[in-house]
Scaffold this active site. Structure first.
Site, PDB file in Angstrom:
ATOM      1  N   GLY A 151       0.872  -1.141   0.156  1.00 27.12           N
ATOM      2  CA  GLY A 151      -0.024  -0.050  -0.101  1.00 27.12           C
ATOM      3  C   GLY A 151       0.929   1.416   0.080  1.00 27.12           C
ATOM      4  O   GLY A 151       0.525   2.237  -0.631  1.00 27.12           O
ATOM      5  N   CYS A 152       1.973   1.150   0.670  1.00 26.34           N
ATOM      6  CA  CYS A 152       2.678   2.407   0.777  1.00 26.34           C
ATOM      7  C   CYS A 152       3.521   2.596  -0.473  1.00 26.34           C
ATOM      8  O   CYS A 152       3.865   3.648  -0.786  1.00 26.34           O
ATOM      9  CB  CYS A 152       3.706   2.521   2.019  1.00 26.34           C
ATOM     10  SG  CYS A 152       2.844   2.195   3.735  1.00 26.34           S
ATOM     11  N   THR A 153       4.016   1.696  -1.374  1.00 26.74           N
ATOM     12  CA  THR A 153       4.478   1.700  -2.307  1.00 26.74           C
ATOM     13  C   THR A 153       3.546   2.188  -3.486  1.00 26.74           C
ATOM     14  O   THR A 153       3.882   3.269  -4.211  1.00 26.74           O
ATOM     15  CB  THR A 153       5.044   0.431  -2.798  1.00 26.74           C
ATOM     16  OG1 THR A 153       6.053  -0.229  -1.986  1.00 26.74           O
ATOM     17  CG2 THR A 153       5.675   0.537  -4.205  1.00 26.74           C
ATOM     18  N   ALA A 168       2.877   5.965  -2.789  1.00 23.24           N
ATOM     19  CA  ALA A 168       4.281   6.705  -2.949  1.00 23.24           C
ATOM     20  C   ALA A 168       4.487   6.811  -4.520  1.00 23.24           C
ATOM     21  O   ALA A 168       4.733   8.095  -5.046  1.00 23.24           O
ATOM     22  CB  ALA A 168       5.446   6.137  -2.467  1.00 23.24           C
TER      23      ALA A 168
END
Length: 167
Positions: A54-56, A59
């Site tokens: 999710g963070c990738t 970002a």
């Protein structure tokens, strides 16, 4: 790392917490302070952990649309991602994903606490403390112009674009 917070609840129109954090930008390690950021709006977004799916997604979506995120007057929006990761993990994340904005290390989660995004979470029946994925647009005077809690990674850029269009 230092964070200064008063006891008032955060809300649109109120001063954002004052901070100084170590981080990594496209040019390498840097120290970022809210005081130095005054004079231009910036996006402060909190994410749980570098290099997770999710963070990738979040970002990389910001990376791909950064040139489209402009404040009134046509200047590009400064984007700062904040997580409890150390600087080494942030360096790897920036390099692997070719990120074009700065990531800040909040290992003691002081800034996350100041923004109220260090919360109790539950996953697979286990409770733990962690980052609630959230985003704050800070205006040129250092006040909160907009905020979004429980951000969905794939919808984050659309929210930022919507908020910028209303400035």
């Amino acid at each position: 790392m230092s964070v200064k917070k008063d006891d008032t609840a955060l809300a649109v129109g109120l001063p954002a917490p004052v901070f100084t954090l170590e981080g990594v930008g496209p040019q390498g390690e840097e120290t970022v302070s809210s005081e130095a950021l005054k004079g231009a709006p910036y996006l402060l977004y909190f994410y749980p952990r570098a290099s997770t799916p999710g963070c990738t997604t979040q970002a990389c979506d910001l990376r791909d649309h950064l040139s489209e995120l402009n404040v009134p007057g046509g200047k590009g929006l400064r984007v700062l991602g904040v997580s409890p990761d150390g600087v080494t993990a942030l360096e790897k994340f920036i390099t692997k994903q070719s990120l074009n904005f700065t990531l800040l290390s909040d290992k003691e989660h002081s800034l996350a606490e100041a923004y109220g995004v260090w919360v109790k979470k539950k996953l697979y029946g286990k409770e733990f403390m962690g980052i609630e994925r959230s985003s704050f647009l800070i205006d040129a005077e250092g006040r909160i112009a907009a905020c979004k809690r429980k951000v969905r990674p794939a919808q984050h850029v659309a929210w930022v674009q919507e908020v910028l269009a209303q400035l």
